[in-house]
Design a protein around this motif. Structure first.
Motif, PDB file in Angstrom:
ATOM      1  N   PHE A   1     -47.321  50.673  30.232  1.00  0.00           N
ATOM      2  CA  PHE A   1     -47.720  50.278  28.871  1.00  0.00           C
ATOM      3  C   PHE A   1     -47.556  51.451  27.903  1.00  0.00           C
ATOM      4  CE2 PHE A   1     -50.655  49.788  25.385  1.00  0.00           C
ATOM      5  CZ  PHE A   1     -50.544  48.452  25.042  1.00  0.00           C
ATOM      6  N   SER A   2     -48.013  52.621  28.320  1.00  0.00           N
ATOM      7  CA  SER A   2     -47.968  53.798  27.441  1.00  0.00           C
ATOM      8  C   SER A   2     -46.533  54.194  27.117  1.00  0.00           C
ATOM      9  CB  SER A   2     -48.701  54.970  28.104  1.00  0.00           C
ATOM     10  OG  SER A   2     -50.044  54.643  28.370  1.00  0.00           O
ATOM     11  N   LEU A   3     -45.677  54.237  28.129  1.00  0.00           N
ATOM     12  CA  LEU A   3     -44.293  54.645  27.904  1.00  0.00           C
ATOM     13  C   LEU A   3     -43.572  53.677  26.966  1.00  0.00           C
ATOM     14  CD1 LEU A   3     -43.276  55.774  31.520  1.00  0.00           C
ATOM     15  CD2 LEU A   3     -43.752  57.227  29.539  1.00  0.00           C
ATOM     16  N   ALA A   4     -43.758  52.370  27.189  1.00  0.00           N
ATOM     17  CA  ALA A   4     -43.098  51.373  26.335  1.00  0.00           C
ATOM     18  C   ALA A   4     -43.646  51.406  24.919  1.00  0.00           C
ATOM     19  CB  ALA A   4     -43.268  49.982  26.939  1.00  0.00           C
ATOM     20  N   ALA A   5     -44.962  51.587  24.790  1.00  0.00           N
ATOM     21  CA  ALA A   5     -45.578  51.620  23.458  1.00  0.00           C
ATOM     22  C   ALA A   5     -45.102  52.841  22.671  1.00  0.00           C
ATOM     23  CB  ALA A   5     -47.097  51.611  23.583  1.00  0.00           C
ATOM     24  N   LEU A   6     -45.069  53.995  23.317  1.00  0.00           N
ATOM     25  CA  LEU A   6     -44.624  55.214  22.634  1.00  0.00           C
ATOM     26  C   LEU A   6     -43.158  55.127  22.222  1.00  0.00           C
ATOM     27  CD1 LEU A   6     -46.389  57.928  24.840  1.00  0.00           C
ATOM     28  CD2 LEU A   6     -46.968  57.270  22.489  1.00  0.00           C
TER      29      LEU A   6
ATOM     30  N   HIS B   1     -41.655  52.623  21.076  1.00  0.00           N
ATOM     31  CA  HIS B   1     -41.517  51.787  19.874  1.00  0.00           C
ATOM     32  C   HIS B   1     -42.581  52.143  18.837  1.00  0.00           C
ATOM     33  CE1 HIS B   1     -39.488  49.411  23.032  1.00  0.00           C
ATOM     34  NE2 HIS B   1     -38.712  48.963  22.051  1.00  0.00           N
ATOM     35  N   ALA B   2     -43.036  53.393  18.870  1.00  0.00           N
ATOM     36  CA  ALA B   2     -44.106  53.801  17.955  1.00  0.00           C
ATOM     37  C   ALA B   2     -43.693  53.692  16.495  1.00  0.00           C
ATOM     38  CB  ALA B   2     -44.534  55.233  18.270  1.00  0.00           C
ATOM     39  N   SER B   3     -42.415  53.849  16.219  1.00  0.00           N
ATOM     40  CA  SER B   3     -41.957  53.826  14.827  1.00  0.00           C
ATOM     41  C   SER B   3     -41.957  52.436  14.214  1.00  0.00           C
ATOM     42  CB  SER B   3     -40.545  54.414  14.744  1.00  0.00           C
ATOM     43  OG  SER B   3     -39.636  53.642  15.532  1.00  0.00           O
ATOM     44  N   ARG B   4     -42.125  51.403  14.999  1.00  0.00           N
ATOM     45  CA  ARG B   4     -42.013  50.029  14.495  1.00  0.00           C
ATOM     46  C   ARG B   4     -43.376  49.397  14.203  1.00  0.00           C
ATOM     47  NH1 ARG B   4     -37.883  46.800  18.230  1.00  0.00           N
ATOM     48  NH2 ARG B   4     -38.274  45.263  16.561  1.00  0.00           N
ATOM     49  N   GLY B   5     -44.415  50.161  14.317  1.00  0.00           N
ATOM     50  CA  GLY B   5     -45.729  49.629  13.982  1.00  0.00           C
ATOM     51  C   GLY B   5     -46.589  49.325  15.204  1.00  0.00           C
TER      52      GLY B   5
ATOM     53  N   ARG C   1     -44.571  45.395  23.039  1.00  0.00           N
ATOM     54  CA  ARG C   1     -43.616  46.004  23.965  1.00  0.00           C
ATOM     55  C   ARG C   1     -44.311  46.579  25.197  1.00  0.00           C
ATOM     56  NH1 ARG C   1     -38.698  43.932  22.914  1.00  0.00           N
ATOM     57  NH2 ARG C   1     -38.117  44.170  20.719  1.00  0.00           N
ATOM     58  N   GLY C   2     -45.502  47.137  24.994  1.00  0.00           N
ATOM     59  CA  GLY C   2     -46.251  47.650  26.141  1.00  0.00           C
ATOM     60  C   GLY C   2     -46.616  46.546  27.117  1.00  0.00           C
ATOM     61  N   CYS C   3     -47.130  45.429  26.573  1.00  0.00           N
ATOM     62  CA  CYS C   3     -47.457  44.279  27.437  1.00  0.00           C
ATOM     63  C   CYS C   3     -46.201  43.693  28.067  1.00  0.00           C
ATOM     64  CB  CYS C   3     -48.174  43.208  26.619  1.00  0.00           C
ATOM     65  SG  CYS C   3     -49.842  43.666  26.128  1.00  0.00           S
ATOM     66  N   GLY C   4     -45.093  43.692  27.320  1.00  0.00           N
ATOM     67  CA  GLY C   4     -43.850  43.155  27.864  1.00  0.00           C
ATOM     68  C   GLY C   4     -43.360  43.943  29.064  1.00  0.00           C
ATOM     69  N   GLN C   5     -43.457  45.285  28.988  1.00  0.00           N
ATOM     70  CA  GLN C   5     -43.044  46.095  30.138  1.00  0.00           C
ATOM     71  C   GLN C   5     -43.950  45.852  31.341  1.00  0.00           C
ATOM     72  OE1 GLN C   5     -40.377  47.358  30.803  1.00  0.00           O
ATOM     73  NE2 GLN C   5     -40.330  49.598  30.913  1.00  0.00           N
ATOM     74  N   CYS C   6     -45.256  45.707  31.092  1.00  0.00           N
ATOM     75  CA  CYS C   6     -46.187  45.382  32.187  1.00  0.00           C
ATOM     76  C   CYS C   6     -45.881  44.005  32.778  1.00  0.00           C
ATOM     77  CB  CYS C   6     -47.628  45.429  31.682  1.00  0.00           C
ATOM     78  SG  CYS C   6     -48.204  47.086  31.256  1.00  0.00           S
ATOM     79  N   LEU C   7     -45.467  43.071  31.925  1.00  0.00           N
ATOM     80  CA  LEU C   7     -45.112  41.738  32.422  1.00  0.00           C
ATOM     81  C   LEU C   7     -43.870  41.787  33.301  1.00  0.00           C
ATOM     82  CD1 LEU C   7     -45.830  39.577  29.255  1.00  0.00           C
ATOM     83  CD2 LEU C   7     -46.878  39.278  31.506  1.00  0.00           C
ATOM     84  N   ASN C   8     -42.904  42.652  32.964  1.00  0.00           N
ATOM     85  CA  ASN C   8     -41.738  42.812  33.841  1.00  0.00           C
ATOM     86  C   ASN C   8     -42.169  43.187  35.250  1.00  0.00           C
ATOM     87  OD1 ASN C   8     -39.829  42.230  31.851  1.00  0.00           O
ATOM     88  ND2 ASN C   8     -39.637  44.375  31.212  1.00  0.00           N
TER      89      ASN C   8
END
Length: 756
Positions: free
Chosen positions: A246-251, A253-257, A264-271
């Protein structure tokens, strides 16, 4: 608080609380006249038969009015609480002396420290209705009611043997009757019974026990971590990995809000989690892993529990993922005004993502499918006769994975290896299932609606003791596959055994399908008449409670799959605990032990003395096995009594203290020796078992114990033997599993429970 029976030491506070509780319970059952009638007394006493209710009622009703007042009740109960062993023994004698004299209560004032109490003293008075002794007919009558109270059924001849055994032991002077002094002398051989003699059924007179709460939470105890270390380590690693992803995916895309970061963090965890769902159901791979060192680190036994847990996590992550995207789309719709919110949700837009810009549509479809699968996977659906609903909705996992590949651009990277393994397992399973049907060669209908299936065993079918298979019988339900433990040993080459308890819709249909046909229905259809006639020709009655059917029904199997029971042969001291039909995995293990025992059996050519060599080898480290079987009633023991008899015969030449296998049988419906309604019966059963070297209830050498096991004593004895590291294997209801697990944590034993 209610003191232990036989104790006359009560603090003033305890005595006051006990009297208040009895008074409250009396008022709850007494009529408007503040008197308890025989019917009310019997209901409150919770006895099965009226004999003991009438005996106790007559002894409590000291004035012969036909009702019991609060004063009379307190006087009688004071005897059972404060009275000496002699007082309670006289009460017991009065119960058994059916035609004896009435009991009269006086008062003896005593003092224990600063506590003053009164105890009813007993004397015999009244018209001469007997000689104050127990004759054989009285004893036989009481034992007959004891049998009924304990739900034990024995033939009349056996009742006579029990009466004779107890009477001969108690009638010291061979006068033809048992006096009070003779009964007292016989009971002195059972000091533990005399110390706790009471009427156990009067639970309505016992205050609820105080709940002892530990100052330290159970999850923080050393024993808890010892018994759950694999599960806790796995959960810790699982949680840490999700947080990292979650942290890696969220960071990234930090520039997008913020909303995009969460999505994106939840999406990576869902993968990760959607892939893990598939991994946890690779039963063949997991069975193979049980034979590797991975099994010592990863809790493979909990794979279904973890599958359910990950399913809930997936639904939660999907909800947050969807909510974050909705919030982001709403923000974008307000800012650029080029697209409305509905366009972001229901139109294919390249900037949204997914194959062809369909991320929103596939995401909404996924959310609906996941919610549907979760709703119809609940126990209330699966166990309420709607298994087909669970089965068909769960097949939507194919649609879920397809939509995930279309929805997420990187999901295929996570899924490619587990997905290929999953497909290979399914192809192999389908090929095996439909290669050819197997024949059910024999069906035995056992007591308590248990169906014993004997299925021909394919030559290429190899399994370990305790494994289970999925069974499909098209004649019962075309698409339903249900897991059942194999109850036969792998060394049995020609057939497979399954013992199936009728607890749900499918298992009840199975039992009814093989039931012996009733009398023909008037004017049946020609085909029905033909099938009924054919099935009637194959029926054979085997014993009083077992019906056998020689049949030619076809079935399909899928498996075998491993269980925690595979660890038994690598244990040093294994304790096997089965409750009811929970014996099935252990039946296979015990039979396998018996076969191995035979292979190592040696005999002297000169004197023909036989013994068994060391059973330990590279596949089996066992030094000792304790087998505990708990059943509600007598009939349940008939399921595997022939197997247990053979096991006893195999090691009959060994001394009791050095036996490799020890069996312990418990019958929970039978009253314990401490209960006045059962003490005579249990003494008679003990005496007859010692005399005949055979238990009257099961026919085994092992004496069937009444009531529930005292786990503290059972595990304490196991710990004292010091035969190696103890591991406890349990198969039975969750409530009992919780009790056994707690005791294992107390003694430092490893605990394993069967999961399906």
């Amino acid at each position: 608080l209610c003191p232990p029976a036989g104790s006359c030491i009560m603090s003033t506070g305890e005595d006051t609380k006990w009297l208040q509780w009895v008074t409250k319970q009396f008022e709850s059952i007494a009529g408007e006249d503040k008197e308890i009638s025989l019917g009310e007394f019997r209901t409150a006493l919770q006895v099965k038969e009226s004999f003991f209710a009438e005996r106790f009622f007559a002894l409590f009703d000291t004035d012969g009015s036909g009702t019991i007042s609060l004063e009379e009740l307190l006087k009688a109960l004071s005897l059972l609480v404060h009275g000496t062993e002699m007082d309670k023994l006289r009460f017991l004698f009065q119960v058994y002396d059916v035609d004896g004299k009435r009991m009269k209560y006086g008062f003896i004032w005593g003092c224990e420290g600063a506590v003053v109490y009164q105890v009813p003293a007993l004397s015999l008075c009244g018209p001469c209705a007997g000689n104050g002794s127990i004759d054989p007919d009285e004893l036989r009558l009481v034992l007959r009611w004891c049998l009924q109270e304990s739900s034990i059924t024995l033939p009349e001849e056996r009742l006579g043997d029990l009466t004779l055994a107890l009477f001969e032991a108690a009638d010291k002077d061979h006068s033809g009757s048992i006096t009070f002094e003779e009964l007292k002398e016989e009971l002195e051989a059972f000091p533990e019974v005399m110390e706790n003699l009471t009427i156990s059924a009067v639970s309505w007179l016992k205050p609820p026990p105080a709940v002892e709460r530990s100052h330290q939470p159970r999850c923080l105890t050393r024993a808890y971590w010892h018994n759950h270390r694999g599960t806790l380590v796995f959960l810790g690693g699982y949680t840490s990995l999700n947080l990292l992803l979650f942290s890696l995916a969220a960071l990234h895309h930090a520039s997008r809000g913020g909303w995009v970061m969460v999505a994106r963090g939840c999406g990576q965890c869902l993968n990760f989690n959607c892939t893990l769902l598939a991994v946890l159901m690779l039963r063949r791979c997991l069975t193979w892993l049980r034979a590797t060192p991975v099994a010592k680190v990863v809790p493979l036994d909990q794979h279904i529990v973890f599958h359910q847990l990950v399913g809930y996590v997936v639904l939660a992550l999907a909800a947050v993922h969807t909510g974050a995207h909705l919030a982001n789309f709403s923000r974008l719709a307000r800012q650029d005004r080029h697209h409305a919110l509905t366009e972001y949700l229901f139109s294919a837009l390249p900037e949204v993502g997914g194959l062809g810009g369909t991320a929103s549509q596939t995401g909404l479809a996924l959310q609906g499918l996941l919610a549907t699968m979760l709703a119809f996977s609940s126990p209330c659906v699966r166990r309420s006769g709607h298994f087909e609903v669970f089965y068909w909705t769960h097949l939507s996992y194919i649609s879920v994975w397809t939509l995930l590949i279309l929805h997420g651009p990187h999901f295929w990277k996570w899924f490619v290896v587990p997905g290929c393994l999953f497909v290979l397992e399914k192809v192999q399973g389908l090929a095996w299932r439909h290669s050819r049907g197997l024949r059910i060669v024999e069906v035995n209908l056992l007591p308590s609606k248990v169906t014993h299936l004997v299925i021909e065993r394919p030559q290429s079918f190899h399994y370990k003791p305790g494994d289970y298979i999925y069974l499909n019988i098209p004649a019962i339900a075309t698409y339903e596959w249900h897991p059942f433990t194999i109850s036969s040993a792998p060394e049995q080459q020609e057939t497979l055994w399954l013992h199936i308890r009728s607890l749900g819709q499918w298992t009840n249909k199975l039992y009814e399908y093989f039931q012996e046909p009733k009398s023909p229905i008037p004017e049946p259809k020609p085909l029905s008449r033909s099938l009924r006639k054919k099935r009637q020709q194959f029926w054979v009655q085997v014993g009083a409670n077992v019906a056998q059917l020689l049949t030619d029904t076809r079935c399909y199997i899928d498996g075998p799959y491993g269980t925690p029971a595979r660890k038994i042969f690598s244990s040093e001291h294994a304790v096997l605990i089965g409750a009811g039909i929970g014996i099935t995995p252990f039946a296979s293990i015990l039979q396998s032990i018996m076969y191995r025992y035979r292979r190592r059996k040696q005999s002297c050519p000169s004197c023909h003395y036989s013994w068994c060599g060391d059973l330990q080898d590279e596949e089996m480290a066992l030094r000792k096995v304790d087998f505990i079987w708990i059943n509600r009633d007598q009939k349940h023991f008939e399921w595997f009594v022939s197997l247990l008899t053979k096991l006893e015969m195999e090691q009959a030449e060994q001394e009791a203290g050095g036996r490799f296998l020890e069996m312990h049988m418990y019958m929970t419906s039978a009253l314990s020796k401490n209960d006045m309604k059962a003490i005579g019966l249990q003494m008679a059963l003990d005496l007859l078992a010692t005399k005949e070297q055979k238990d009257s209830i099961t026919g085994l050498r092992t004496r069937t114990q009444p009531g529930h096991p005292d786990w503290s004593k059972v595990f304490g004895k196991v710990a004292e033997e010091k035969r190696g590291k103890v591991q406890v294997f349990f198969c039975g209801p969750p409530a009992l599993a919780k009790v056994v697990r707690a005791q294992c944590e107390r003694f430092g034993f490893r605990f394993f429970k069967e999961h399906f």
